[in-house]
Scaffold this active site. Structure first.
Site, PDB file in Angstrom:
ATOM      1  N   LYS A   8      82.729  22.689  67.685  1.00 55.86           N
ATOM      2  CA  LYS A   8      83.065  22.749  66.273  1.00 55.86           C
ATOM      3  C   LYS A   8      83.061  24.187  65.781  1.00 55.86           C
ATOM      4  O   LYS A   8      82.434  25.013  66.446  1.00 55.86           O
ATOM      5  CB  LYS A   8      82.088  21.899  65.467  1.00 55.86           C
ATOM      6  CG  LYS A   8      80.666  22.474  65.442  1.00 55.86           C
ATOM      7  CD  LYS A   8      79.803  21.753  64.480  1.00 55.86           C
ATOM      8  CE  LYS A   8      79.790  22.366  63.133  1.00 55.86           C
ATOM      9  NZ  LYS A   8      78.924  23.559  63.001  1.00 55.86           N
ATOM     10  N   ASP A  19      80.438  23.280  57.661  1.00 55.39           N
ATOM     11  CA  ASP A  19      79.558  23.636  58.774  1.00 55.39           C
ATOM     12  C   ASP A  19      78.574  22.498  59.102  1.00 55.39           C
ATOM     13  O   ASP A  19      78.226  22.300  60.255  1.00 55.39           O
ATOM     14  CB  ASP A  19      78.790  24.914  58.398  1.00 55.39           C
ATOM     15  CG  ASP A  19      78.063  25.541  59.579  1.00 55.39           C
ATOM     16  OD1 ASP A  19      78.621  25.519  60.686  1.00 55.39           O
ATOM     17  OD2 ASP A  19      76.941  26.054  59.391  1.00 55.39           O
ATOM     18  N   HIS A  26      77.554  17.101  61.241  1.00 58.47           N
ATOM     19  CA  HIS A  26      76.190  16.642  61.525  1.00 58.47           C
ATOM     20  C   HIS A  26      75.715  15.563  60.536  1.00 58.47           C
ATOM     21  O   HIS A  26      75.213  14.510  60.933  1.00 58.47           O
ATOM     22  CB  HIS A  26      75.208  17.808  61.497  1.00 58.47           C
ATOM     23  CG  HIS A  26      75.598  18.950  62.390  1.00 58.47           C
ATOM     24  ND1 HIS A  26      76.247  18.768  63.586  1.00 58.47           N
ATOM     25  CD2 HIS A  26      75.431  20.290  62.264  1.00 58.47           C
ATOM     26  CE1 HIS A  26      76.463  19.958  64.161  1.00 58.47           C
ATOM     27  NE2 HIS A  26      75.985  20.885  63.371  1.00 58.47           N
ATOM     28  N   LYS A  32      70.943  26.573  53.725  1.00 60.43           N
ATOM     29  CA  LYS A  32      70.334  27.692  54.451  1.00 60.43           C
ATOM     30  C   LYS A  32      69.316  28.337  53.532  1.00 60.43           C
ATOM     31  O   LYS A  32      69.394  28.227  52.315  1.00 60.43           O
ATOM     32  CB  LYS A  32      71.406  28.710  54.831  1.00 60.43           C
ATOM     33  CG  LYS A  32      72.463  28.103  55.763  1.00 60.43           C
ATOM     34  CD  LYS A  32      72.785  29.028  56.904  1.00 60.43           C
ATOM     35  CE  LYS A  32      73.774  28.426  57.871  1.00 60.43           C
ATOM     36  NZ  LYS A  32      73.163  27.902  59.085  1.00 60.43           N
TER      37      LYS A  32
HETATM   38  C1  BG6 Z   1      75.425  24.492  63.704  1.00 58.72           C
HETATM   39  C2  BG6 Z   1      75.804  25.297  62.497  1.00 58.72           C
HETATM   40  O1  BG6 Z   1      76.385  23.512  63.984  1.00 58.72           O
HETATM   41  O2  BG6 Z   1      74.165  23.859  63.480  1.00 58.72           O
HETATM   42  C3  BG6 Z   1      74.736  26.322  62.161  1.00 58.72           C
HETATM   43  O3  BG6 Z   1      77.040  25.969  62.724  1.00 58.72           O
HETATM   44  C4  BG6 Z   1      73.388  25.634  62.038  1.00 58.72           C
HETATM   45  O4  BG6 Z   1      75.060  27.006  60.955  1.00 58.72           O
HETATM   46  C5  BG6 Z   1      73.107  24.760  63.250  1.00 58.72           C
HETATM   47  O5  BG6 Z   1      72.403  26.633  61.923  1.00 58.72           O
HETATM   48  C6  BG6 Z   1      71.845  23.933  63.064  1.00 58.72           C
HETATM   49  O6  BG6 Z   1      71.538  23.289  64.260  1.00 58.72           O
HETATM   50  P1  BG6 Z   1      70.037  22.883  64.632  1.00 58.72           P
HETATM   51  O7  BG6 Z   1      70.167  22.186  65.934  1.00 58.72           O
HETATM   52  O8  BG6 Z   1      69.254  24.162  64.692  1.00 58.72           O
HETATM   53  O9  BG6 Z   1      69.561  21.998  63.522  1.00 58.72           O
END
Ligand code: BG6
Length: 488
Positions: free
Chosen positions: A146, A233, A238, A338
Site C-alpha cells: 500500500k 494511510d 487498516h 499521529k
Molecule cells: C502504515 C502506515 O501502513 O502503518 C504508517 O503507512 C503507520 O504511517 C503504520 O505508522 C502503523 O503500523 P503499525 O504496525 O506500527 O501499527
C-alpha cells in the site's frame, strides 16, 4: 515449522525503508527458523548502484538494529547472507530488467515472488517491464504494498494494468494489519467460540470503537504523507479491514474467497458518508507542537517536506454505519492519528445496558454496560468487563475485568506481520490479502469523504501533539451519548 518450497523473493525497493526495517529482518527470522531452504534466495532490487557486499553491509546494520540481540549471531547472519543477492535495476529502464532475467535464469521451477515495495506510480511500468523481459512465470506472484492508488480511479488503473499481466490469484495486495497475530486472534475469538456469536449483533451490542493511535509523527516521510494523509494511510485500509473482521458474517470456511466474500459484503454495506454527513460524521485534525512522552515535538507544519499551509490530516475520527440486519443502528466509531498520547490499537465493544436495574435502590452504579476490549498493541489482551458486587453490607456493584494477557499465556515465538504475510505468499495462501473488489469498495466509501472535505472550506481542527486529538473527536461520539474509552 514446515520448510517452504524453494523460492526467489525479488524485493523491488530493496534499499527502501520497508525492506530494510521489515522485509529483510522478516526473511532473516524465517531463515533462522529453518523455513528457507538452501536453494531459496532473496534478490534485492533497487536503482542505487551498489555492490552485493555494500548491500549486505547495509542490511546487516539494519537487521542488527531492528532485531533483538539474542536473535542475531554472526554465524546465522553469514548463513542467511549467503542466500541474498543485489541487482541494480531502474524500474523505468526496460533494458535493466535483462539483468534480473539473467539472475533468475533456470529457476522457473522456483516460486517467484515479485514484491513491489516502491511508489505505486511505478507498479504499472514495473509489471510491464517484468513481462516484457520474460520474468513472469506461471509460478510468479506479485505483491503490492500500500498505498494502492490515491483514490478509486487511480487504484482501478493500477489494478487493471497489473491484472493484464497477472491473474487475480497471483496478486497479493498487502495490508499488514491482517498479518498481525492479534488480528488472527480476533478471527479465532469470533469463529472458534460460540460464546459471543449470539451477542454479536444489534440489540446486544450498543456501539463499537476502534482506535489506532500512534505516538510517532511522520518520521521523515513528510513528502509522502503530504499527499496521503491519515484517511488514505490508515482508514482506507487498516481500520476498514478491522471493521470487516469484526462485522463480517461467519464465512463457510477459511478458504480465501469464502473469507473475502464476507469482508466485501461489509464494505458494500457501509452507509455512504456524503453531503452534510461529511461534516457531521467525520473529524479531521492536524497536530501542532506539543510533547510526547515528555519530549517536545514540532508541529506537523514544521516537519521536513510539509508545506507551511498544509491541510493534510494527521488525525481522523468518524462514525461508520453498516446497513445490514445484524448491524443496523450500531455505530462503529473509528479514529486514528499521529502524535497522540499513547501507542495503542484497541477495539472496544460496548454491550447494551441492562433493561432494568434492580440495584439502583441500593445506590449502586448497576448500569455500567459490559465491555469487551480487544487490545491489539502494544500488549495483546482481551478483557471482558462485568459488574461484581463489592464486599460489604450493601449491594454495591463495581466493574471488574476478566482479563486474558495473550503474550503472557502463549510463550511461543510470535511472527511479525510481514513474516506471516511473506510465508503466506510463498505458500500461495491469499486469505490475508485484499481482493480487487474489496479494494474498490473501500475506495468507493472513502472518496466522498475526501471530496466532502475538499468542498467545504471548514478549517482542519488542530490538536496538541501528545493529546488524544481535537476536541471535535470527543464531540462526535458524545453527541450520541457515548465516550471514547480513554475518556471513560
Ligand atoms: C502504515 C502506515 O501502513 O502503518 C504508517 O503507512 C503507520 O504511517 C503504520 O505508522 C502503523 O503500523 P503499525 O504496525 O506500527 O501499527
Amino acid at each position: 515449522m514446515q520448510k517452504l518450497d524453494t523460492f526467489d523473493m525479488v524485493l523491488f525497493g530493496g534499499t527502501g525503508d520497508l525492506a530494510l526495517r521489515k522485509l529483510v529482518p522478516a526473511l532473516y527470522r524465517r531463515h533462522v527458523a529453518g523455513q528457507m531452504g538452501a536453494a531459496s534466495r532473496v534478490l534485492a532490487v533497487a536503482r542505487t548502484n551498489l555492490t552485493r557486499e555494500e548491500y549486505l553491509a547495509q542490511i546487516e546494520a539494519t537487521c542488527r538494529k531492528h532485531l533483538a540481540a539474542e536473535e542475531f549471531s554472526d554465524a546465522r547472519w553469514r548463513a542467511f547472507a549467503a542466500q541474498v543477492d543485489y541487482v541494480q535495476v531502474d524500474a523505468t529502464e526496460a533494458r535493466d530488467f535483462k539483468k534480473l532475467c539473467a539472475t533468475l535464469e533456470g529457476r522457473d521451477d522456483a516460486t517467484r515472488v515479485l514484491f513491489l515495495s516502491t511508489a505505486p506510480s511505478l507498479f504499472t511500468l514495473t509489471c510491464d517491464n517484468l513481462a516484457a523481459a520474460g520474468v513472469v512465470t506461471p509460478k510468479s506472484r506479485v505483491v503490492l504494498e500500500k498505498p494502492l492508488g490515491h483514490d478509486r480511479a487511480s487504484a482501478d488503473l493500477i489494478n487493471r494494468s497489473v491484472g493484464a499481466i497477472f491473474a487475480e490469484q497471483q496478486i497479493y495486495r498487502i495490508d499488514h494489519y491482517l498479518g498481525k497475530e492479534t488480528v488472527q486472534n480476533l478471527i479465532a475469538l469470533r469463529f472458534g467460540n460460540t460464546l459471543f456469536e449470539p451477542l454479536w449483533r444489534r440489540g446486544r451490542i450498543r456501539h463499537v470503537q476502534i482506535t489506532i493511535a500512534e505516538q510517532l509523527g511522520v518520521e521523515g516521510r513528510g513528502q509522502f504523507y503530504e499527499h496521503t494523509g491519515a484517511l488514505r494511510d490508515m482508514v482506507q485500509n487498516h481500520l476498514l479491514q478491522l471493521v470487516c473482521i469484526l462485522a463480517m458474517e461467519p464465512p463457510t470456511s477459511s478458504d480465501p474467497d469464502a473469507v473475502r466474500d464476507e469482508k466485501l459484503k461489509v464494505l458494500r454495506a457501509l452507509r455512504p458518508i456524503v453531503g452534510r454527513d461529511v461534516q457531521n460524521k467525520t473529524v479531521r485534525g492536524q497536530y501542532r507542537a506539543g510533547a510526547v512522552n515528555g519530549q517536545p515535538v514540532p508541529s506537523y507544519l514544521d516537519e521536513a517536506g510539509v508545506a507551511a499551509d498544509s491541510t493534510t490530516e494527521t488525525f481522523v475520527a468518524l462514525k461508520a454505519e453498516i446497513d445490514t440486519w445484524r448491524w443496523a443502528g450500531v455505530p462503529f466509531y473509528l479514529r486514528t492519528g499521529k502524535r497522540l498520547q499513547e501507542r495503542l490499537t484497541e477495539i472496544v465493544v460496548t454491550f447494551e445496558d441492562v433493561p432494568h436495574s434492580i440495584f439502583e435502590a441500593a445506590g449502586s452504579n448497576g448500569r455500567t454496560p459490559n465491555r469487551l476490549v480487544i487490545r491489539l498493541q502494544p500488549q495483546e489482551s482481551i478483557t471482558l468487563t462485568i459488574l461484581a458486587k463489592m464486599p460489604g453490607e450493601t449491594m454495591r456493584l463495581k466493574p471488574v475485568d476478566l482479563a486474558l494477557d495473550l503474550a503472557g499465556t502463549f510463550k511461543e515465538q510470535r511472527l511479525d506481520a510481514y513474516e506471516r504475510l511473506l510465508t503466506d505468499v510463498v505458500k500461495g495462501n491469499l486469505t490475508l490479502f485484499m481482493r480487487r473488489d474489496e479494494l474498490d469498495a473501500a475506495w468507493r466509501w472513502i472518496d466522498p469523504v475526501r471530496e466532502g472535505w475538499a468542498q467545504h472550506d471548514e478549517r482542519i481542527k488542530s490538536y496538541v501533539a501528545g493529546s488524544w486529538g481535537p476536541a471535535a473527536s470527543s464531540a462526535l461520539i458524545s453527541r450520541d451519548g457515548f465516550a471514547w474509552q480513554d475518556e471513560t
